[in-house]
Design an enzyme around this catalytic site. Sequence first.
Site, PDB file in Angstrom:
ATOM      1  N   SER A 127     114.366 -47.636  17.460  1.00 38.93           N
ATOM      2  CA  SER A 127     115.459 -48.007  18.350  1.00 38.93           C
ATOM      3  C   SER A 127     116.729 -48.299  17.549  1.00 38.93           C
ATOM      4  CB  SER A 127     115.026 -49.194  19.212  1.00 38.93           C
ATOM      5  OG  SER A 127     115.811 -49.292  20.365  1.00 38.93           O
ATOM      6  N   ASP A 150     110.674 -42.430  28.489  1.00 45.72           N
ATOM      7  CA  ASP A 150     111.616 -43.405  27.940  1.00 45.72           C
ATOM      8  C   ASP A 150     112.918 -43.355  28.730  1.00 45.72           C
ATOM      9  OD1 ASP A 150     113.229 -45.045  26.400  1.00 45.72           O
ATOM     10  OD2 ASP A 150     112.412 -44.309  24.502  1.00 45.72           O
ATOM     11  N   HIS A 184     109.507 -46.359  25.869  1.00 41.07           N
ATOM     12  CA  HIS A 184     110.270 -46.873  24.733  1.00 41.07           C
ATOM     13  C   HIS A 184     109.445 -47.778  23.821  1.00 41.07           C
ATOM     14  CE1 HIS A 184     114.187 -47.293  22.847  1.00 41.07           C
ATOM     15  NE2 HIS A 184     114.008 -48.596  22.759  1.00 41.07           N
TER      16      HIS A 184
END
Length: 408
Positions: free
Chosen positions: A180, A350, A383
């Site tokens: 991320s 995601d 995610h």
Amino acid sequence: MALRSLAFCMVMVLVLVLVVVLAPGAVEGSSRKLLGQANAAVAAQAYGICNALVTVHGYKCQEITVTTDDGYILSVQRIGGGGAGKPPVIIQHGVLVDAAAWLMNSPDKNLPLILADSGFDVWMANTRGTRFSRRHTSMDPSDPKFWNWSWDELVAHDLPAVFNYVHGQTKQKINYVGHSLGTLLALASLSEGKLVDQLKSVALLTPIAYLTHMSTSIGAVGARLFAGEIITAFHFAEFDPKGEPAAEFLDHICATPGVPCYDIFSVITGKNCCLNASTVDLFLDHQPQSTSTKNLVHLSQVVRNGILTKYDHGRPYTNYMHYGSFFAPHYDLSKIPNNLPMFITYGGQDAVSDVLDVLHLLDHLKSHDAGKLVVDFIPEYGHFDFIMGINAKDLVYNKVISFFNQQQ
């Protein structure tokens, strides 16, 4: 006072999004649990990440401090120790968490210990402002100036400091894993020619260089409220998600009819297929961590503007003072060296690192040398599955290790 309260509520909408979309982890349960502290977290606070989450499993772990060139004293954990033929790997967490977020699963399922078992010299970085990186050579966290930074400074100072230290200790080129926000730091650094001479290869788990197609209405609206800019005007330099105002606001949100707080993070980020409830509970014992409000503002600019630039100060003349330009300079990802080995993996579920945004990133890398860019798509992954999925070893981590080994 009414304006001040309104401003705080607005920024909390944005932070509610950022705390989950850019930080490794997930949550199912009450809002208060998000802010709770349990025994494991207390142990970590008292004795450090190594003693709380690594040595208890029988692994060697060393607590190290690294000082940036702008004076921040960062915490780094080294797992397994060096040795002949052990390739070093730096692991970088996301925003509003620290390196402990990588260690939530059992040793056979979390990336740092799997890497150590596979013969790597593992170094976990903790960015400025997190619980073990709250020191400075001349400033205190109570000083608003301590928090005058965004992810630009993580690119310019934190990441190079850790790389320089690890390279100095190991005398080897370094592998890198980011999740991320940790992917954004690497991409921005590489676009400016930083770290290139010290890197062997890079693995990016669910990259977030672009967030234009983030498919959650809460995320899109929150980022476009300009909440961070408003709250900065009221001098909230540090954002502490464990603070009582944040807890009260989250309780208020969860009491609103129609807001499914039992699974609010999945609503915000997309459905994660493969999280273990006990792992999520442990994550909530340790996280979230503080960051600077300015950092959240910069991240919201990425969402709102659809382009990757340095921090926009909001006024042309202020930008000119900092950059010699009336506009914040772009990070040109097409300048990433074409011969750098890169492994990129992303998920079909995601809602943060949307497939279209990842494809936009890959378009900037289309000139990469043949065989130097490996892209892996996992249709069922969301995610957070990349960082805490019970099957991430098979679907993600083994592929990362194989990729790294091919670069030896």
